[in-house]
Motif scaffolding. Structure first.
Motif, PDB file in Angstrom:
ATOM      1  N   ALA A 252      31.181   8.748 135.081  1.00 47.58           N
ATOM      2  CA  ALA A 252      31.792   7.793 134.147  1.00 47.58           C
ATOM      3  C   ALA A 252      31.960   6.424 134.787  1.00 47.58           C
ATOM      4  O   ALA A 252      31.919   5.390 134.114  1.00 47.58           O
ATOM      5  CB  ALA A 252      33.144   8.324 133.659  1.00 47.58           C
ATOM      6  N   GLY A 253      32.138   6.415 136.120  1.00 49.85           N
ATOM      7  CA  GLY A 253      32.281   5.149 136.823  1.00 49.85           C
ATOM      8  C   GLY A 253      31.060   4.250 136.685  1.00 49.85           C
ATOM      9  O   GLY A 253      31.173   3.021 136.814  1.00 49.85           O
ATOM     10  N   THR A 254      29.890   4.839 136.434  1.00 48.16           N
ATOM     11  CA  THR A 254      28.691   4.003 136.267  1.00 48.16           C
ATOM     12  C   THR A 254      28.798   3.117 135.033  1.00 48.16           C
ATOM     13  O   THR A 254      28.226   2.023 135.003  1.00 48.16           O
ATOM     14  CB  THR A 254      27.423   4.868 136.170  1.00 48.16           C
ATOM     15  N   ASP A 382      25.401  14.452 136.113  1.00 52.41           N
ATOM     16  CA  ASP A 382      24.490  13.735 136.987  1.00 52.41           C
ATOM     17  C   ASP A 382      23.628  12.796 136.163  1.00 52.41           C
ATOM     18  O   ASP A 382      23.192  13.146 135.052  1.00 52.41           O
ATOM     19  CB  ASP A 382      23.602  14.726 137.750  1.00 52.41           C
ATOM     20  N   LEU A 383      23.393  11.590 136.684  1.00 59.86           N
ATOM     21  CA  LEU A 383      22.542  10.601 136.031  1.00 59.86           C
ATOM     22  C   LEU A 383      21.410  10.217 136.965  1.00 59.86           C
ATOM     23  O   LEU A 383      21.578  10.171 138.188  1.00 59.86           O
ATOM     24  CB  LEU A 383      23.342   9.353 135.648  1.00 59.86           C
ATOM     25  N   ILE A 384      20.268   9.895 136.384  1.00 57.22           N
ATOM     26  CA  ILE A 384      19.067   9.591 137.159  1.00 57.22           C
ATOM     27  C   ILE A 384      18.491   8.264 136.670  1.00 57.22           C
ATOM     28  O   ILE A 384      18.455   7.995 135.465  1.00 57.22           O
ATOM     29  CB  ILE A 384      18.007  10.703 136.992  1.00 57.22           C
ATOM     30  N   GLY A 385      18.035   7.441 137.589  1.00 55.12           N
ATOM     31  CA  GLY A 385      17.359   6.208 137.198  1.00 55.12           C
ATOM     32  C   GLY A 385      18.315   5.071 136.904  1.00 55.12           C
ATOM     33  O   GLY A 385      19.538   5.207 136.973  1.00 55.12           O
ATOM     34  N   ALA A 399      19.421  12.511 132.690  1.00 55.01           N
ATOM     35  CA  ALA A 399      20.713  13.148 132.946  1.00 55.01           C
ATOM     36  C   ALA A 399      20.569  14.656 133.020  1.00 55.01           C
ATOM     37  O   ALA A 399      19.560  15.242 132.592  1.00 55.01           O
ATOM     38  CB  ALA A 399      21.716  12.773 131.851  1.00 55.01           C
ATOM     39  N   SER A 400      21.603  15.292 133.553  1.00 55.70           N
ATOM     40  CA  SER A 400      21.724  16.749 133.533  1.00 55.70           C
ATOM     41  C   SER A 400      23.197  17.088 133.435  1.00 55.70           C
ATOM     42  O   SER A 400      24.066  16.243 133.672  1.00 55.70           O
ATOM     43  CB  SER A 400      21.103  17.378 134.779  1.00 55.70           C
ATOM     44  N   GLY A 401      23.482  18.331 133.098  1.00 54.64           N
ATOM     45  CA  GLY A 401      24.871  18.735 132.936  1.00 54.64           C
ATOM     46  C   GLY A 401      24.975  20.074 132.236  1.00 54.64           C
ATOM     47  O   GLY A 401      24.294  21.031 132.611  1.00 54.64           O
ATOM     48  N   THR A 417      17.365  12.769 128.352  1.00 59.71           N
ATOM     49  CA  THR A 417      17.564  11.325 128.436  1.00 59.71           C
ATOM     50  C   THR A 417      18.620  10.913 127.431  1.00 59.71           C
ATOM     51  O   THR A 417      18.549  11.289 126.252  1.00 59.71           O
ATOM     52  CB  THR A 417      16.257  10.566 128.144  1.00 59.71           C
ATOM     53  N   ILE A 418      19.628  10.179 127.914  1.00 63.72           N
ATOM     54  CA  ILE A 418      20.685   9.656 127.043  1.00 63.72           C
ATOM     55  C   ILE A 418      20.329   8.222 126.694  1.00 63.72           C
ATOM     56  O   ILE A 418      20.014   7.421 127.573  1.00 63.72           O
ATOM     57  CB  ILE A 418      22.059   9.643 127.744  1.00 63.72           C
TER      58      ILE A 418
END
Length: 456
Positions: A252-254, A382-385, A399-401, A417-418
């Motif tokens: 969430a901090g991102t 987790d977020l990617i990219g 993303a994953s979760g 992908t979100i």
């Protein structure tokens, strides 16, 4: 150690450099000097793999003459002749530089006095003078790795590490400001791997703090890394569609990071921010608050004064959903016709706007309450990219979760992908009450309803 703690040496050099610049013809000048030491270890499969230690001295000078500026940097030196030559070279460079109507020193009336600096340092408690040995750092990493490997389902270690930093900086300006402070950081982390072959998953956990006594235990960090990793095994796919999305605190901090980039004075002044015309407008839900507080005790981003010597006080960047502030140093403030709010940072000669302890204030619901209210959604761990367009606010990240079904966490998911737009996302953010201060950017879990998920 004694040399590192004695900042009078580099303070004298910074003042000498400023005086040399004025004698060489500069209208005004400031100098930053820094001295630091850091140690780190790498640990894997019960063995110490890396052991590094570094010490660094640096100095940077910025000069102004006839509306032009130049900067120069060097390793700290005690030779007065070298400092004199450095200052003369900087002034010569400034005379050949194009005018910069906005670059300037911080105004005298906002500079922090030595008495206030000393008082603030007493309250901030920004440095732990207990220096860990290599053996102690290795023990942290080893303990975390062993705890991760002890979790049922963990197949092997992805490694562990630990590190310590102790450093100080001084700032001297021709406007009469002289200030210095020290800070420390200590951290360790471990990564666990579960599964075999092409079905392996990994995750990690960490702890970081200003003071060693505020760290989590290696057993806690390792156990958490193992639990997170095992929970990710056998991920399912998600059908493309619209879902309610909950970001756990670690990711969430991102979202705050994207906000910080958009309200940075440099981006606003250059019209490269999707929020450039939103100051004073409600862009978040009613009741949502975001603060930036450099006065937080033992805060990872705390400091007694900013990179220009200006006073830096807590800011309500967002209050009741309204965007109230840009992040400003003196130059960007002048370019926008405003006054600096003490957010200049310094990693060299030239300051730039930056946040300190940026925090999304918690809401009234627990993470469990947010999950219970979601019928069809995803919980992101987790977020990617880096798929964020700072000009338009368009957002797209891998993303994953975990799936959320009828208010319950269900199977793990990956390769999704979100997508959305940050202005729309900001307007639908609902924070939980599980705020943790684990970095200089902190947020609780966040719910955003109705986001597009691309899956299979």
């Amino acid at each position: 150690m004694s040399d590192l703690l004695d900042q009078s040496i580099i303070l004298d050099r910074a003042q000498h450099l400023v005086e040399a610049a004025l004698k060489a013809g500069a209208d005004s000048a400031d100098a930053v000097a820094a001295r630091s030491a850091s140690s780190s270890v790498g640990y894997r499969d019960g063995k110490l793999e890396e052991n590094e230690h570094s010490e660094n001295d640096s100095m940077a000078l910025r000069v102004f003459i006839d509306g032009c500026k130049a900067s120069i940097s060097t390793n700290t030196t005690s030779d007065p002749d070298i400092l004199k030559n450095l200052a003369e070279r900087a002034v010569a460079m400034a005379r050949l530089s194009p005018p910069d109507p906005f670059a300037r020193l911080a105004a005298r009336d906002i500079l922090l006095s030595p008495e206030l600096i000393a008082d603030r340092l007493d309250r901030l408690d920004p440095v732990d003078l207990t220096i860990p040995s290599t053996e102690e750092l290795a023990a942290m990493a080893q303990g975390a790795e062993e705890a991760a490997l002890a979790e049922h389902g963990v197949s092997k270690s992805g490694g562990a590490s630990a590190g310590h930093f102790l450093g100080g900086m001084v700032l001297a300006t021709s406007h009469g400001f002289v200030g210095s402070y020290m800070s420390s950081r200590i951290s360790f982390s471990t990564t666990a791997i579960a599964g075999t072959g092409t079905q392996m998953e990994r995750d990690y956990s960490f702890s970081t703090a200003v003071h060693r006594e505020d760290l989590k235990s290696p057993a806690h960090v390792g156990r958490r890394a193992g639990e997170r990793t095992v929970a990710r095994l056998n991920p399912a796919k998600v059908e493309t569609g619209t879902y309610d999305v909950i970001f756990e605190p670690r990711v969430a901090g991102t979202l705050l990071g994207h906000l910080a980039g958009a309200i940075n004075g440099s981006a606003v002044a250059r019209h490269t921010s999707f929020l450039k015309d939103k100051l004073g407008r409600r862009i978040f839900p009613k009741g949502l608050n975001i603060t930036d507080d450099p006065t937080m005790v033992r805060g990872l981003g705390s400091r007694p004064f900013d990179g220009e010597g200006a006073d830096c006080l807590p800011l309500d960047l967002v209050a009741d959903g309204y965007l109230n502030q840009w992040i400003l140093d003196s130059a960007t403030a002048a370019e926008l016709g405003m006054k600096t709010n003490g957010r200049a940072a310094r990693s060299g000669a030239n300051p730039y706007p930056s946040t300190t302890n940026l925090t999304l204030q918690p809401g009234s619901q627990s993470q469990e309450d947010l999950i219970a209210g979601v019928k069809n959604g995803v919980f992101i761990t987790d977020l990617i990219g880096h798929g964020v367009n700072g000009v338009t606010g368009d957002y797209s990240r891998g993303a994953s979760g975990f799936r959320i079904r009828d208010g319950q966490l269900a199977e793990s998911i990956s390769e999704i992908t979100i997508a959305g737009n940050l202005i729309d996302m900001f307007g639908r953010m609902v924070p939980a009450d599980d705020l943790k201060f684990e970095s200089a950017v902190s947020a609780p879990s966040v719910l955003i309803e109705g986001m597009t998920i691309a899956g299979r």
